[in-house]
Design a protein around this motif. Structure first.
Motif, mmCIF file in Angstrom:
data_model
loop_
_atom_site.group_PDB
_atom_site.id
_atom_site.type_symbol
_atom_site.label_atom_id
_atom_site.label_comp_id
_atom_site.label_asym_id
_atom_site.label_seq_id
_atom_site.Cartn_x
_atom_site.Cartn_y
_atom_site.Cartn_z
ATOM 1 N N ASN A 156 8.373 22.320 125.000
ATOM 2 C CA ASN A 156 8.459 21.184 125.925
ATOM 3 C C ASN A 156 7.092 20.542 126.138
ATOM 4 O OD1 ASN A 156 10.383 19.674 127.603
ATOM 5 N ND2 ASN A 156 9.125 20.365 129.322
ATOM 6 N N ARG A 157 6.046 21.375 126.170
ATOM 7 C CA ARG A 157 4.688 20.831 126.301
ATOM 8 C C ARG A 157 4.313 20.048 125.041
ATOM 9 N NH1 ARG A 157 1.085 18.124 128.846
ATOM 10 N NH2 ARG A 157 -1.067 18.766 128.497
ATOM 11 N N TYR A 158 4.733 20.544 123.902
ATOM 12 C CA TYR A 158 4.524 19.843 122.633
ATOM 13 C C TYR A 158 5.181 18.467 122.682
ATOM 14 C CZ TYR A 158 5.681 18.637 117.750
ATOM 15 O OH TYR A 158 5.862 17.992 116.556
ATOM 16 N N LEU A 159 6.402 18.396 123.219
ATOM 17 C CA LEU A 159 7.091 17.115 123.345
ATOM 18 C C LEU A 159 6.305 16.151 124.232
ATOM 19 C CD1 LEU A 159 10.855 18.099 123.846
ATOM 20 C CD2 LEU A 159 9.793 17.136 121.801
ATOM 21 N N VAL B 141 18.432 29.388 125.799
ATOM 22 C CA VAL B 141 18.294 28.400 126.872
ATOM 23 C C VAL B 141 19.641 27.937 127.424
ATOM 24 C CG1 VAL B 141 16.114 27.578 125.925
ATOM 25 C CG2 VAL B 141 18.236 26.412 125.284
ATOM 26 N N LYS B 142 20.733 28.493 126.905
ATOM 27 C CA LYS B 142 22.068 28.044 127.311
ATOM 28 C C LYS B 142 22.260 28.160 128.818
ATOM 29 C CE LYS B 142 25.444 28.857 124.534
ATOM 30 N NZ LYS B 142 26.482 29.563 123.749
ATOM 31 N N GLY B 143 22.609 27.038 129.440
ATOM 32 C CA GLY B 143 22.913 27.025 130.861
ATOM 33 C C GLY B 143 21.723 27.161 131.790
ATOM 34 N N LYS B 144 20.501 26.985 131.270
ATOM 35 C CA LYS B 144 19.309 27.180 132.101
ATOM 36 C C LYS B 144 18.539 25.876 132.271
ATOM 37 C CE LYS B 144 18.738 32.000 130.690
ATOM 38 N NZ LYS B 144 19.911 32.082 129.810
ATOM 39 N N LYS B 145 17.951 25.683 133.451
ATOM 40 C CA LYS B 145 17.119 24.524 133.720
ATOM 41 C C LYS B 145 15.710 24.750 133.197
ATOM 42 C CE LYS B 145 19.444 23.172 138.038
ATOM 43 N NZ LYS B 145 19.235 22.883 139.484
ATOM 44 N N TRP C 280 18.783 21.945 121.793
ATOM 45 C CA TRP C 280 18.515 22.899 122.872
ATOM 46 C C TRP C 280 18.857 22.306 124.228
ATOM 47 C CZ3 TRP C 280 13.178 23.888 120.217
ATOM 48 C CH2 TRP C 280 13.376 24.710 119.106
ATOM 49 N N GLY C 281 18.683 21.001 124.379
ATOM 50 C CA GLY C 281 19.010 20.347 125.641
ATOM 51 C C GLY C 281 20.500 20.351 125.926
ATOM 52 N N SER C 282 21.314 20.173 124.878
ATOM 53 C CA SER C 282 22.768 20.235 125.082
ATOM 54 C C SER C 282 23.201 21.658 125.399
ATOM 55 C CB SER C 282 23.513 19.704 123.850
ATOM 56 O OG SER C 282 23.215 20.443 122.690
ATOM 57 N N SER C 283 22.502 22.648 124.841
ATOM 58 C CA SER C 283 22.812 24.041 125.154
ATOM 59 C C SER C 283 22.526 24.333 126.623
ATOM 60 C CB SER C 283 21.991 24.985 124.269
ATOM 61 O OG SER C 283 22.310 26.343 124.521
ATOM 62 N N GLN C 284 21.434 23.766 127.142
ATOM 63 C CA GLN C 284 21.115 23.925 128.567
ATOM 64 C C GLN C 284 22.262 23.472 129.471
ATOM 65 O OE1 GLN C 284 17.116 21.691 128.559
ATOM 66 N NE2 GLN C 284 17.006 23.004 130.365
ATOM 67 N N ALA D 283 10.620 30.935 127.057
ATOM 68 C CA ALA D 283 9.288 30.344 127.227
ATOM 69 C C ALA D 283 8.897 29.513 126.006
ATOM 70 C CB ALA D 283 8.259 31.447 127.465
ATOM 71 N N ILE D 284 9.335 29.936 124.815
ATOM 72 C CA ILE D 284 9.027 29.184 123.597
ATOM 73 C C ILE D 284 9.571 27.763 123.711
ATOM 74 C CG2 ILE D 284 9.569 28.960 121.138
ATOM 75 C CD1 ILE D 284 9.464 32.037 120.991
ATOM 76 N N VAL D 285 10.783 27.635 124.239
ATOM 77 C CA VAL D 285 11.398 26.310 124.376
ATOM 78 C C VAL D 285 10.886 25.573 125.601
ATOM 79 C CG1 VAL D 285 13.559 25.041 124.645
ATOM 80 C CG2 VAL D 285 13.488 27.056 123.184
ATOM 81 N N PHE D 286 10.938 26.223 126.760
ATOM 82 C CA PHE D 286 10.649 25.537 128.013
ATOM 83 C C PHE D 286 9.161 25.299 128.257
ATOM 84 C CE2 PHE D 286 14.771 27.061 130.312
ATOM 85 C CZ PHE D 286 15.510 26.261 129.452
ATOM 86 N N LYS D 287 8.326 26.208 127.807
ATOM 87 C CA LYS D 287 6.899 26.069 128.073
ATOM 88 C C LYS D 287 6.143 25.492 126.879
ATOM 89 C CE LYS D 287 3.007 28.476 130.201
ATOM 90 N NZ LYS D 287 2.560 29.732 130.854
#
Length: 256
Positions: free
Chosen positions: A144-147, A59-63, A180-184, A137-141
């Protein structure tokens, strides 16, 4: 393994065929401090931390709006979690999912429950339901939905923080979205760590960045000066770069 060093996820093609694997119901194995040493030397620990770091790289550098692909197999099996030929894995994997939504007796939730959900996703990768190509997708979809679900439960039922360190902890409920958010945000053209304590910067960018979404939730749930109710995060805002924030959070996660 050095901080920032990426450990590749297991390649399901090189794993033992699922039919030959032995699945067991998870049980508590860490009872005393010395048990932590056994855990940190185990293959399970290496798999789990490797999974966390692989997603961190992905997820590094991705929205959050980044376009990603989900493997056809995973997308078609969401409802059933695992395909029929992996039915033997269900009792083992299901325990982690069950443990990921908090304690039904104490009505509390914390980073241990969050780790259970990450372990659930890691298990799905180990048995091939999720693929290497699915890491974003594991992180963003999924995560993130779990959060979103857990935040709704926290608001609705006023869940107590499980094992919270209070003002000395990073957050009452979560840890992984900060990693993961700081990696983004690594190498972001204008957002720096000092900006996450800026209300305007958070309001304008939280939909794209997991870290800022966490900050927004904290400000919605807590009152008073940010430096007082979230002292650890306030200190982190003084770190000069997101890469240093990310590396520091990984070290903190391994330690705690």
């Amino acid at each position: 393994m050095a901080e920032g060093e990426r450990q590749p996820p297991p390649d399901s093609s090189e794993e033992t065929p699922p039919a030959a694997q032995n699945f067991v119901i998870p049980k508590k194995e860490i009872h005393t401090v010395p048990d932590m040493g056994k855990w940190k030397r185990s293959q399970a620990y290496a798999d789990y931390i490797g999974f966390i770091l692989t997603l961190n790289e992905g997820v590094k550098g991705k929205k959050l709006s980044f376009e990603y692909k989900v493997s056809e197999e995973a997308e078609g099996l969401v409802a059933a979690v695992v395909p029929a030929h992996l039915a033997a894995a269900v009792p083992e994997v299901a325990v982690y999912l069950k443990e990921s939504v908090g304690n039904s007796t104490r009505i509390d939730y914390g980073t241990g429950h969050e780790a259970a959900f990450a372990a659930f996703l890691c298990c799905l990768c180990k048995i091939g339901v999720l693929r290497v190509d699915d890491q974003i997708a594991i992180v963003f979809k999924v995560f993130n939905r779990y959060l979103e679900v857990m935040r709704k439960l926290q608001k609705t039922y006023r869940m107590e923080p499980a094992g919270s360190q209070g003002v000395w902890g990073l957050d009452d409920f979560q840890f992984l979205p900060f990693i993961w958010g700081s990696s983004q945000l690594i190498d972001h053209p204008f957002l720096e760590p000092r900006h996450f304590v800026d209300e305007k910067a958070v309001n304008e960018n939280h939909k794209d960045y997991m870290f800022l979404e966490c900050i927004l939730f904290i400000t919605e749930m807590k009152t008073g000066p940010f430096a007082e109710h979230s002292n650890q995060l306030w200190n982190i805002s003084a770190v000069p770069s997101w890469s240093k924030v990310n590396q520091g959070l990984i070290r903190m996660y391994k330690a705690e």
